[in-house]
Design a protein around this motif. Structure first.
Motif, PDB file in Angstrom:
ATOM      1  N   ILE A  84       0.780  -1.232  -0.049  1.00 24.77           N
ATOM      2  CA  ILE A  84       0.056   0.127  -0.041  1.00 24.77           C
ATOM      3  C   ILE A  84       0.788   1.295  -0.334  1.00 24.77           C
ATOM      4  CG2 ILE A  84      -1.672   1.403   1.392  1.00 24.77           C
ATOM      5  CD1 ILE A  84      -3.063  -1.328   2.194  1.00 24.77           C
ATOM      6  N   THR A 110      -4.073  -0.866 -10.421  1.00 24.84           N
ATOM      7  CA  THR A 110      -4.525   0.687 -10.426  1.00 24.84           C
ATOM      8  C   THR A 110      -5.107   1.122 -11.825  1.00 24.84           C
ATOM      9  OG1 THR A 110      -2.456   1.001  -8.861  1.00 24.84           O
ATOM     10  CG2 THR A 110      -3.493   2.798 -10.184  1.00 24.84           C
ATOM     11  N   PHE A 113      -8.359  -0.275 -11.862  1.00 20.24           N
ATOM     12  CA  PHE A 113      -9.274   0.644 -11.021  1.00 20.24           C
ATOM     13  C   PHE A 113      -9.616   1.671 -12.029  1.00 20.24           C
ATOM     14  CE2 PHE A 113      -7.249  -0.329  -6.659  1.00 20.24           C
ATOM     15  CZ  PHE A 113      -7.858  -1.679  -6.658  1.00 20.24           C
ATOM     16  N   ASN A 114      -8.927   2.258 -12.732  1.00 14.67           N
ATOM     17  CA  ASN A 114      -9.097   3.487 -13.366  1.00 14.67           C
ATOM     18  C   ASN A 114     -10.118   3.066 -14.868  1.00 14.67           C
ATOM     19  OD1 ASN A 114      -7.609   5.190 -12.129  1.00 14.67           O
ATOM     20  ND2 ASN A 114      -5.676   4.755 -13.484  1.00 14.67           N
ATOM     21  N   HIS A 116     -12.165   0.249 -14.486  1.00 19.35           N
ATOM     22  CA  HIS A 116     -13.333  -0.549 -14.316  1.00 19.35           C
ATOM     23  C   HIS A 116     -13.804  -0.258 -12.855  1.00 19.35           C
ATOM     24  CE1 HIS A 116     -13.027  -2.989 -17.818  1.00 19.35           C
ATOM     25  NE2 HIS A 116     -11.828  -3.161 -17.619  1.00 19.35           N
ATOM     26  N   HIS A 117     -14.738   0.660 -12.572  1.00 20.24           N
ATOM     27  CA  HIS A 117     -15.280   1.061 -11.314  1.00 20.24           C
ATOM     28  C   HIS A 117     -15.549  -0.296 -10.416  1.00 20.24           C
ATOM     29  CE1 HIS A 117     -18.565   3.782  -9.022  1.00 20.24           C
ATOM     30  NE2 HIS A 117     -17.633   2.742  -7.985  1.00 20.24           N
ATOM     31  N   GLU A 120     -12.811  -1.767  -8.814  1.00 19.12           N
ATOM     32  CA  GLU A 120     -12.597  -1.036  -7.509  1.00 19.12           C
ATOM     33  C   GLU A 120     -13.425  -1.269  -6.235  1.00 19.12           C
ATOM     34  OE1 GLU A 120     -11.077   2.989  -8.110  1.00 19.12           O
ATOM     35  OE2 GLU A 120     -10.395   3.038  -6.125  1.00 19.12           O
ATOM     36  N   ARG A 121     -14.666  -1.460  -6.750  1.00 14.68           N
ATOM     37  CA  ARG A 121     -15.643  -1.748  -5.697  1.00 14.68           C
ATOM     38  C   ARG A 121     -15.363  -3.165  -5.335  1.00 14.68           C
ATOM     39  NH1 ARG A 121     -21.889  -0.797  -6.893  1.00 14.68           N
ATOM     40  NH2 ARG A 121     -20.786   1.220  -6.375  1.00 14.68           N
ATOM     41  N   ARG A 124     -12.776  -2.617  -2.764  1.00 15.02           N
ATOM     42  CA  ARG A 124     -13.229  -1.979  -1.375  1.00 15.02           C
ATOM     43  C   ARG A 124     -14.065  -3.020  -0.532  1.00 15.02           C
ATOM     44  NH1 ARG A 124     -18.400  -1.130   0.290  1.00 15.02           N
ATOM     45  NH2 ARG A 124     -19.076  -0.560  -2.038  1.00 15.02           N
TER      46      ARG A 124
ATOM     47  N   HIS B 117     -17.610   7.139  -8.936  1.00 15.94           N
ATOM     48  CA  HIS B 117     -16.570   6.479  -8.757  1.00 15.94           C
ATOM     49  C   HIS B 117     -15.246   6.846  -7.809  1.00 15.94           C
ATOM     50  CE1 HIS B 117     -13.231   3.567 -11.012  1.00 15.94           C
ATOM     51  NE2 HIS B 117     -13.021   3.631  -9.801  1.00 15.94           N
ATOM     52  N   GLU B 120     -15.883   6.142  -4.314  1.00 19.25           N
ATOM     53  CA  GLU B 120     -15.756   4.890  -3.634  1.00 19.25           C
ATOM     54  C   GLU B 120     -14.079   4.539  -3.741  1.00 19.25           C
ATOM     55  OE1 GLU B 120     -18.221   1.925  -5.805  1.00 19.25           O
ATOM     56  OE2 GLU B 120     -17.420   0.375  -4.157  1.00 19.25           O
ATOM     57  N   ARG B 121     -13.576   5.353  -4.570  1.00 20.31           N
ATOM     58  CA  ARG B 121     -11.973   5.185  -4.648  1.00 20.31           C
ATOM     59  C   ARG B 121     -11.419   5.747  -3.241  1.00 20.31           C
ATOM     60  NH1 ARG B 121      -8.315   6.518  -9.538  1.00 20.31           N
ATOM     61  NH2 ARG B 121      -9.316   4.446 -10.048  1.00 20.31           N
ATOM     62  N   VAL B 123     -12.767   5.849  -0.410  1.00 17.81           N
ATOM     63  CA  VAL B 123     -13.103   5.192   0.565  1.00 17.81           C
ATOM     64  C   VAL B 123     -12.288   4.012   0.660  1.00 17.81           C
ATOM     65  CG1 VAL B 123     -15.058   3.608   1.409  1.00 17.81           C
ATOM     66  CG2 VAL B 123     -15.654   5.780   1.057  1.00 17.81           C
ATOM     67  N   ARG B 124     -11.879   3.387  -0.678  1.00 15.79           N
ATOM     68  CA  ARG B 124     -11.046   2.262  -0.872  1.00 15.79           C
ATOM     69  C   ARG B 124      -9.699   2.533   0.034  1.00 15.79           C
ATOM     70  NH1 ARG B 124      -6.315   2.002  -3.808  1.00 15.79           N
ATOM     71  NH2 ARG B 124      -7.367   2.973  -5.663  1.00 15.79           N
ATOM     72  N   TYR B 127      -9.806   2.815   3.379  1.00 12.13           N
ATOM     73  CA  TYR B 127      -9.724   1.461   4.214  1.00 12.13           C
ATOM     74  C   TYR B 127      -8.545   0.933   3.906  1.00 12.13           C
ATOM     75  CZ  TYR B 127     -14.654   0.049   5.052  1.00 12.13           C
ATOM     76  OH  TYR B 127     -15.707   0.024   5.553  1.00 12.13           O
ATOM     77  N   GLU B 128      -7.433   1.431   3.023  1.00 11.65           N
ATOM     78  CA  GLU B 128      -5.981   0.634   2.970  1.00 11.65           C
ATOM     79  C   GLU B 128      -5.415   1.436   4.352  1.00 11.65           C
ATOM     80  OE1 GLU B 128      -5.439   0.103  -1.496  1.00 11.65           O
ATOM     81  OE2 GLU B 128      -4.386   2.055  -0.448  1.00 11.65           O
ATOM     82  N   ILE B 132      -3.913  -0.819   7.345  1.00  9.51           N
ATOM     83  CA  ILE B 132      -2.585  -1.034   7.894  1.00  9.51           C
ATOM     84  C   ILE B 132      -2.366  -0.325   9.456  1.00  9.51           C
ATOM     85  CG2 ILE B 132      -1.587  -1.391   5.483  1.00  9.51           C
ATOM     86  CD1 ILE B 132      -0.537   1.545   5.513  1.00  9.51           C
TER      87      ILE B 132
END
Lengths: 187, 187
Positions: A84, A110, A113-114, A116-117, A120-121, A124, B117, B120-121, B123-124, B127-128, B132
């Motif tokens: 991370i 990464t 993620f860009n 495909h939403h 990333e979901r 999450r 999107h 959600e990113r 929040v992702r 969470y990371e 950690i």
DNA sequence: TTTAATTTTTGACTTATGTCAAAAACCCAA
DNA sequence: TTGGGTTTTTGACATAAGTCAAAAATTAAA
């Protein structure tokens, strides 16, 4: 690969495009018992899905190896802190059994993620699950006596005793090997 | 509210639309010392941003209260297990000081994920970071002696002693209040 | 197989932390 | 300012777990 996909889609249903994209981004890796997936001082640039086998994460403290997690079938494994943050890992990841893994690089993820939403979901949601799992482990580790922790581990992962040396398990439970041995002998 | 936004965008830069949408979804809450944000047996349906004040999460074990986390300024707080799974919480969240919080309901957040999107990113990524951070706490809790844990806590949160009763801190560190008192007296 | 290496158990002892009870210190409200 | 409640400290003792060393058991290799 099929196992990876069905495991992933159990977290969250993906669109076909996302699923295809994902498939192309994982690379199969096989390693033998005792080999290292990561050694301390290196940056962990990949996330792995463990299809088959067992491994452990450990670090060195005062000359002793502290095993702080295990990975088994269907686990996502990496050195999360290093993966991370991009900093070097303080931990090592070593195979307890020969393993089949699927690897994806951080930049590839990464990129996904860009595009495909969806994906990333999925991640999450995976973090949510891993977070509450860790939280539970934390509470158990700190507030329950060694014996209970051992019993719960056996219940959750009944085959662990056949697959993992006792010393690793003791370390994982935060107790000495001798103490674990004594806990076991009193039934 | 400004504090919330600037904290959030430090995680991840949002588009103006996302930022506006987000703003409209949080509700301000103020509660007094000793009041409860959540009591065990209820489902925690909100995520809170703690703007000002201090609170703790605790649960009951054999008639004792186990404080397993604290929340301070700029923390996101909730009963993660309950919030994520929708199951009833086993923990309580109680204010240590009077607090100003911003609340968002789970469904509202889900709605935001669908529309942005971006969010959600965000929040992702949150969470990371929280993952950690928890991992680090876990390793410290299990593998370091009480004295070191205490010293590290003081270093990380120097004002905690003035804000939180010692009994809560002892519980958080996984030791008895008497032991903590003795650790302190030996400097 | 038999031997060697590794892992697990046992014993004796030490140390850290817990528990219970009481005293001391602190803090607020009348 | 004083007195009652709460929080923190101290003392005496109990208990859990650690350490070191050696024996026993298990596993792997020759």
């Amino acid at each position: 690969m099929q196992q990876l996909l069905s495991h992933i889609t159990a977290y969250h249903r993906l669109s076909t495009e996302a699923e295809n994209a994902l498939q192309n981004c994982f690379t199969e890796i096989t390693l033998n018992k005792n080999e290292f997936l990561l050694t301390q001082g290196n940056v962990c640039r990949h996330l792995y899905f463990l299809e088959k086998g067992a491994l452990r994460g450990f670090y060195n403290l005062d000359g002793k190896e502290i095993t702080h997690w295990f990975g088994f079938e269907k686990d996502f494994v990496t050195s999360f802190h290093s993966f991370i943050t991009g900093e070097v890992a303080v931990e090592n990841i070593q195979l307890i059994e020969s393993c089949t893994l699927w690897a994806i690089a951080k930049e590839t993820l990464t990129e996904l993620f860009n595009q495909h939403h969806d994906i990333e979901r999925l991640v999450r949601i995976a973090y949510e699950k891993y977070y509450i799992r860790l939280e539970e482990r934390y509470v158990n580790a700190q507030f329950k006596p060694a014996k209970e922790r051992y019993e719960e581990l056996i219940q959750q992962a009944p085959h662990i005793l056949e697959r993992v040396p006792l010393g690793f398990i003791a370390s994982y439970l935060g107790i000495s090997q001798e103490t674990l041995s004594r806990i076991r002998s009193r039934f």
